[in-house]
Structure formats: structure tokens, C-alpha cells
Design a protein around this motif. Sequence first.
Motif, short mmCIF file in Angstrom:
data_model
loop_
_atom_site.label_atom_id
_atom_site.label_comp_id
_atom_site.label_asym_id
_atom_site.label_seq_id
_atom_site.Cartn_x
_atom_site.Cartn_y
_atom_site.Cartn_z
N ARG A 2 4.70 0.09 1.54
CA ARG A 2 3.23 0.44 1.43
C ARG A 2 3.04 1.61 2.27
O ARG A 2 2.87 1.31 3.35
CB ARG A 2 2.56 -1.01 1.60
N SER A 11 -12.48 2.53 5.32
CA SER A 11 -11.47 2.26 4.41
C SER A 11 -10.70 1.19 4.79
O SER A 11 -10.22 0.46 3.73
CB SER A 11 -10.38 3.42 4.43
N PRO A 14 -12.02 -2.45 2.80
CA PRO A 14 -11.58 -2.49 1.40
C PRO A 14 -10.15 -2.56 1.17
O PRO A 14 -9.57 -3.42 0.37
CB PRO A 14 -12.03 -1.21 0.91
N LEU A 15 -9.30 -1.97 2.25
CA LEU A 15 -7.89 -2.05 2.03
C LEU A 15 -7.22 -3.49 1.89
O LEU A 15 -6.46 -3.84 1.63
CB LEU A 15 -7.04 -1.12 3.23
N GLN A 16 -8.24 -4.25 2.90
CA GLN A 16 -7.62 -5.73 2.96
C GLN A 16 -7.78 -6.59 1.78
O GLN A 16 -7.40 -7.72 1.74
CB GLN A 16 -8.22 -6.36 4.39
N ARG A 17 -8.38 -6.14 0.98
CA ARG A 17 -8.63 -6.79 -0.37
C ARG A 17 -7.26 -6.92 -1.43
O ARG A 17 -6.95 -7.32 -2.19
CB ARG A 17 -9.53 -6.15 -1.40
N HIS A 18 -6.28 -5.93 -0.66
CA HIS A 18 -5.06 -5.46 -1.50
C HIS A 18 -3.86 -5.72 -0.87
O HIS A 18 -3.00 -6.09 -1.58
CB HIS A 18 -5.19 -3.83 -1.85
N LEU A 19 -3.89 -5.81 0.66
CA LEU A 19 -2.60 -6.25 1.39
C LEU A 19 -3.09 -6.78 2.58
O LEU A 19 -4.13 -6.40 3.27
CB LEU A 19 -1.67 -5.09 1.42
N GLU A 23 1.37 -5.62 6.78
CA GLU A 23 2.64 -5.20 5.74
C GLU A 23 2.44 -3.66 5.64
O GLU A 23 3.33 -3.12 4.53
CB GLU A 23 2.03 -5.71 4.36
N GLY A 223 -10.83 0.81 -5.90
CA GLY A 223 -10.15 -0.58 -6.62
C GLY A 223 -9.34 0.10 -7.70
O GLY A 223 -8.67 -0.77 -8.28
N VAL A 225 -6.26 1.39 -10.02
CA VAL A 225 -4.86 1.22 -9.80
C VAL A 225 -4.36 2.07 -10.85
O VAL A 225 -4.65 1.94 -11.97
CB VAL A 225 -4.36 -0.31 -10.03
N THR A 227 -0.45 3.11 -12.11
CA THR A 227 1.21 2.82 -12.26
C THR A 227 1.82 4.12 -12.59
O THR A 227 1.56 4.67 -13.73
CB THR A 227 1.36 1.84 -12.96
#
Length: 228
Positions: A2, A11, A14-19, A23, A223, A225, A227
Amino acid sequence: YRVLLDLGSGSLGPLQRHLALEEIDGIALSHLHPDHCLDACGLYVYLKYRPGEPIARRPLLLGPAGSAKRLARAYDLPLVPGMHSEFDIVSWTAGVPARIGPFTLTPYRVVHPVPAFGIRVEGPREDGNGTAVLAYSGDTDECEGLLQVARKADLFLCEAAFHEGRDDFAGVHLTGRRAGRVATRAEVGALLLTHIPPWNDPERTRAEAKQTWEGDLGLAEPGMVVTL
């Protein structure tokens, strides 16, 4: 793995919603304006004071020369040790790749009022077939370094903070039109516009980009994403 591209003010939450913050493997700072780097201070607090087992390894923090001093001063720390116990801080060298796990990050100097870099990220595709390229502009106006960042990238994450005809300040930011022009010259796969301030109409920015770019075009959203 990551890897964060910039860690500006606001930032970290909001980052902690994802990881989980422990990590994070690496942070790549494009430049040292607060909206691109200052939440590294909050991450420093988390890494230093969280209870429980120590973090297994320090995240690599890549940034312009002076990053260690800038962050230490921002949190009123002595320059020694500063944040070196929490981050492995390494200065960019223009054109010289850095490795974080399977990713190669290559910085190129871009035009901004402070030393700044665009960042080209190369790594394995999600399906395991070949290499994907993400080009991140950081903050810049049109320049040769930005073309090097973006050349034939699968996705060009590009700032467009200015509007044509109103923000006539050279060497600071791109407009949608100028971002589209770079995307066309660099032959990117898709253009995703970001860094649009709240006083600008994102749809006007999109319309400006369409004047010079005919390919896949989007506006970055919280939010989102993507790929590769």
C-alpha cells in the motif's frame, strides 16, 4: 503493498476507511505544500504512540530534499531525530527510480513555486498480465517533466486547479484544457482530473479538458476505486 501518493491536510481520516494505518508501506510526497504533506504529522503520532506491539517496519517516506526538516518543524520536533524513528525518509533524485514492494516509482521534476515532482508508478496489473502505469502529476503547469511522467501511462491522475481565462498564472497549476493537452501529447490511456478547488465548477473543468482530449475522461471523487 500500500503506497500513498501525497498525504495532505485532511486525508488521514478518510484513509482509515480503507486500511489500517500500520499497513502503509510507503508514502511518496510530490512536494511540501501543506495540502500534500502535512497529515504525515498525524501518521507520525499514530506510529509513535499507538499501544501494543511496535510497527514491524517503518514506512518508506520519499519526498523532495528537506522533507525530514519540513515535517519535523511542522510538529515542533527537534531536527534530530525528527520523525526518522517512525519513517524511513529518503530524498527523491529526479529520474532515479525507487522501489516499494512490487512498485517502481520514478520522480520527474515539474514546474511549481516550490521544488516539486510528478511521479510515475509502475507495477503488476491486477490480473497479473504485464505492467500497469499510473502517472501522477502532483502540482504543476505544463512542462517536459510532466510529459515524461505521463508518457503512454494507463491512467493519468492529473491536477486541474485553474480555469482558462481567469487564472493566468504561469508555472503554478494546470487548467482542464492544459491537462488534456498533456494527456494527448503523452498518449495516455485515460485522464482522471483531480485537485479541483471548491470554488471551481468541476463540469467546466471537464469541458475545458474535452477541448484538447478526446479519450476516456473522469473527475476524481472521494472513495473512488480504479483498477488497472
